[in-house]
Design an enzyme around this catalytic site. Structure first.
Site, PDB file in Angstrom:
ATOM      1  N   HIS A   1       0.815  -1.222   0.000  1.00 18.84           N
ATOM      2  CA  HIS A   1       0.000   0.000   0.000  1.00 18.84           C
ATOM      3  C   HIS A   1       0.853   1.279   0.000  1.00 18.84           C
ATOM      4  O   HIS A   1       0.328   2.383  -0.002  1.00 18.84           O
ATOM      5  CB  HIS A   1      -1.027  -0.010   1.148  1.00 18.84           C
ATOM      6  CG  HIS A   1      -0.486   0.282   2.512  1.00 18.84           C
ATOM      7  ND1 HIS A   1      -0.143  -0.702   3.408  1.00 18.84           N
ATOM      8  CD2 HIS A   1      -0.245   1.459   3.136  1.00 18.84           C
ATOM      9  CE1 HIS A   1       0.282  -0.144   4.528  1.00 18.84           C
ATOM     10  NE2 HIS A   1       0.232   1.163   4.387  1.00 18.84           N
TER      11      HIS A   1
ATOM     12  N   ASP B   1      -0.114  -7.650   1.611  1.00 23.70           N
ATOM     13  CA  ASP B   1       0.389  -6.274   1.639  1.00 23.70           C
ATOM     14  C   ASP B   1       1.909  -6.271   1.736  1.00 23.70           C
ATOM     15  O   ASP B   1       2.495  -5.976   2.780  1.00 23.70           O
ATOM     16  CB  ASP B   1      -0.257  -5.528   2.815  1.00 23.70           C
ATOM     17  CG  ASP B   1      -0.009  -4.029   2.761  1.00 23.70           C
ATOM     18  OD1 ASP B   1       0.476  -3.549   1.722  1.00 23.70           O
ATOM     19  OD2 ASP B   1      -0.315  -3.341   3.764  1.00 23.70           O
TER      20      ASP B   1
ATOM     21  N   SER C   1       4.122   2.656   7.925  1.00 27.48           N
ATOM     22  CA  SER C   1       3.805   1.561   7.016  1.00 27.48           C
ATOM     23  C   SER C   1       5.035   1.055   6.281  1.00 27.48           C
ATOM     24  O   SER C   1       5.858   1.848   5.827  1.00 27.48           O
ATOM     25  CB  SER C   1       2.789   2.021   5.981  1.00 27.48           C
ATOM     26  OG  SER C   1       1.562   2.278   6.593  1.00 27.48           O
TER      27      SER C   1
END
Length: 235
Positions: free
Chosen positions: A46, A90, A189
């Protein structure tokens, strides 16, 4: 993700950490990643963007440091089954345009063997340049870190009405003891969950308010894909 309830890391104590400047929809966002080979950084899928620049050897990303190596990304290879809505699979491989120069500020981190599972309540750690509190809009310029316990899968119950509607124990890890309060959050992230000097997880998603546990990509589920993909990378 960001680091909540953590502390500033000792400068350059995590030489595998990569700071990612991601250009997406005319905005710059930040992610983290980690160096696994001279031309390969792993991160979260992402974190894709039109342009990604990787900064290695950084502690304070708001200023130039002699230890920093800035390398543009040549190819972004998200997992072919990555799906943005449930955030499954992910994980993304970044092929750098040039080789990272290995020194005391820039080093690799090992990946775990395929299928290995981290026992619940194992103490691990996470780091990033994200926000340091749910109410803090400002990102941290310096690298922060926090110790985290890996939880049971049942601590992230898959329930459409709860905070973990898409949890999948085959590809995800439930990390962060609610009693301890530390968690990754917005801006972290793609950073690694480090357990025993190996990158076992990748910061992925979690409850909107930043309360632990959060959800990490389970690296061991993707070792065959990582190895196959890295084999095919042409210089």
């Amino acid at each position: 993700g960001q680091i909540i309830g953590g502390r500033e890391a000792a400068p350059h104590s995590r030489p595998y950490m990569a700071y990612l400047r991601v250009r997406r929809d005319e905005k710059w966002i930040r992610c983290s990643g980690f160096l696994v080979k001279p031309t390969v950084v792993l991160t979260a899928a992402h974190c894709q963007g039109e342009i990604i620049t990787v900064v290695l050897g950084a502690h304070n990303v708001s200023q130039w440091e002699p230890s920093q190596q800035v390398i543009p990304v040549q190819r972004q290879i998200p997992h072919p089954q990555y799906n943005d809505t449930p955030k499954n699979n992910d994980i993304m491989i970044l092929q750098l345009q040039g080789e990272a120069h290995h020194n005391k500020y820039v080093d690799f981190i090992k990946l775990p063997p395929a299928k290995q599972r981290v026992r619940p309540y194992t103490k691990c750690s996470v780091a990033g340049w994200g926000r340091t509190g749910p109410e803090k809009k400002q990102m941290s310029d310096t690298l922060w870190e926090a110790d985290m316990a890996v939880m049971e899968d049942a601590d992230c119950p898959r329930n459409q009405d709860g905070p973990y509607p898409y949890y999948d124990s085959t590809t995800m890890m439930c990390v962060g003891d609610p009693d301890e309060g530390s968690s990754s959050f917005k801006g972290d992230s793609g950073g690694p969950l480090v357990c025993g000097k190996k990158a076992q997880g990748i910061v992925s998603w979690g409850p909107e308010d930043g309360t632990p546990p959060a959800v990490y990509t389970r690296v061991t589920a993707f070792i065959p894909w990582i190895q196959e993909t890295m084999k095919d990378l042409q210089p």
